[in-house]
Write an enzyme that holds these catalytic residues in place. Sequence first.
Site, mmCIF file in Angstrom:
data_model
loop_
_atom_site.group_PDB
_atom_site.id
_atom_site.type_symbol
_atom_site.label_atom_id
_atom_site.label_comp_id
_atom_site.label_asym_id
_atom_site.label_seq_id
_atom_site.Cartn_x
_atom_site.Cartn_y
_atom_site.Cartn_z
ATOM 1 N N ASP A 1 -6.241 18.402 -15.943
ATOM 2 C CA ASP A 1 -6.491 17.053 -16.462
ATOM 3 C C ASP A 1 -6.016 17.052 -17.917
ATOM 4 O O ASP A 1 -6.617 17.679 -18.785
ATOM 5 C CB ASP A 1 -7.987 16.735 -16.357
ATOM 6 N N LYS B 1 -6.759 5.724 -20.762
ATOM 7 C CA LYS B 1 -6.975 6.180 -22.147
ATOM 8 C C LYS B 1 -5.685 6.041 -22.970
ATOM 9 O O LYS B 1 -5.171 4.961 -23.103
ATOM 10 C CB LYS B 1 -7.480 7.620 -22.137
ATOM 11 N N TYR C 1 -14.967 16.599 -17.412
ATOM 12 C CA TYR C 1 -15.514 15.239 -17.519
ATOM 13 C C TYR C 1 -16.635 15.038 -16.484
ATOM 14 O O TYR C 1 -16.517 15.486 -15.342
ATOM 15 C CB TYR C 1 -14.365 14.242 -17.303
ATOM 16 N N ARG D 1 0.832 -1.211 0.000
ATOM 17 C CA ARG D 1 0.000 0.000 0.000
ATOM 18 C C ARG D 1 0.865 1.259 0.000
ATOM 19 O O ARG D 1 0.400 2.344 -0.341
ATOM 20 C CB ARG D 1 -0.970 -0.032 1.189
#
Length: 423
Positions: free
Chosen positions: A215, A240, A142, A88
């Site tokens: 972004d 993407k 988005y 983690r």
Amino acid sequence: MMTMTDRPQPSFDPSASGAPRAAGYRLETWTVHAGRPGWPREGHSAAPPEAGQPTAPTIVPATAYWYPDAAALDRVIEDGTRGFSYSRYGTPTAAALEAALAGLEGTEAAIAYPSGMAAIHAALLGAGLRPGDRLLLSRDVYGATFTLARRLFVELGVQVELVDATDTAAARAALQRLRPRAFLFETISNPLLRVVDGPALVAAAHEAGALVIVDNTFATPLLARPAEWGADFVVHSTTKFLSGHGDVTGGVICTTAERRRALLELNKMVGAVPSPFDCWLTLRGLRTLAVRVERQTRTAAALAARLQAMPGVARVHYPGLPGHPDHERAARLLRAPGSMIALDLAGGRAAALALLERCRLWIPATTLGDSWSLILYPAMSSHRALTPEERAALGIGDGLVRLSVGLEDEEDLARDLERALGA
Ligand code: PLP
């Protein structure tokens, strides 16, 4: 820089002066090697290769790491930059990806997440948003980013304000008036592919004391590097273009080493950790990023020009076309106009849905940036939660369809669209 004509030809001229570089290499070279053992990491110094080391990145799925003495374990638990202790807190495969992506964006460091939304959530918290603070958001971000801000962050007591970030003067005025803690915008917007004046927005935000989250998913670092404009956090959905093959969900924040340390402390608590296998797949995809973006952009530029004459197409939205409202800005700020196109179909919703059904090559799917070409109806997917009136206010008509151009042959893609549109 490209010449913008009716048939734009994006330029990735290797001799172009000022082409972005990482560790002295052009990004086209960096993407091929980044993440490979022995390749320059943080600090941009090439570590000498060790005899017999693998040439490809390895997947390390271990949960914990062994040290011969307790003092060594104590040191790495205290300072994660000295080694790995627990999954983690970081893994070698994520670290290789992070070094690759930091180099691509030109930042000191990066931190990988299991999705783009996890990265955006972390960036908003990492920017220090707390109850009573203001967040300024580009109005056409988005859909899930919009919902995250307007639902979760509003519930947490953050005041969220919207602005049309393509209107630099309006954004500057809003920043001065609201004095937000953070300003979030996208380099290229979805689905109308509006291009903002990133350097001017970052400067205006900093003048107003706001941190900037950009972004950069649609542009990729090949087309724009917001950290060079001064952005504090550059986020990507690596789902993407960066992974590029439609088989990974991931995200990243590229930022300073100090901010990364704070983001890691946060992540030790919330545990938004990417799987080593997904990091490895993303590294694998990165090797072809530059050739994919170049080829996809060339095909998109040609298709955008051809689509203008196809049956039923009322308007083509593509930043490389002279009629696009941000054409000049795109030419100035982006290395090329990218591989996303939007179409307004004269026949409205019925024509849009028919096009999705009739295409054989273009895959109807709610994603972008894959190797295969994708077609999406935003009113049914990314902008489903909005009313037709709200969509219209954003310029998204009932007949708007979004295309993500893949690696297929231009003629085949054009023929498939022409046949489906004319049917
Ligand atoms: N940012 C942009 C611009 C996107 O298009 C998307 C997803 O489509 C995201 C963020 C969210 O990424 P993810 O689906 O990996 O969480």
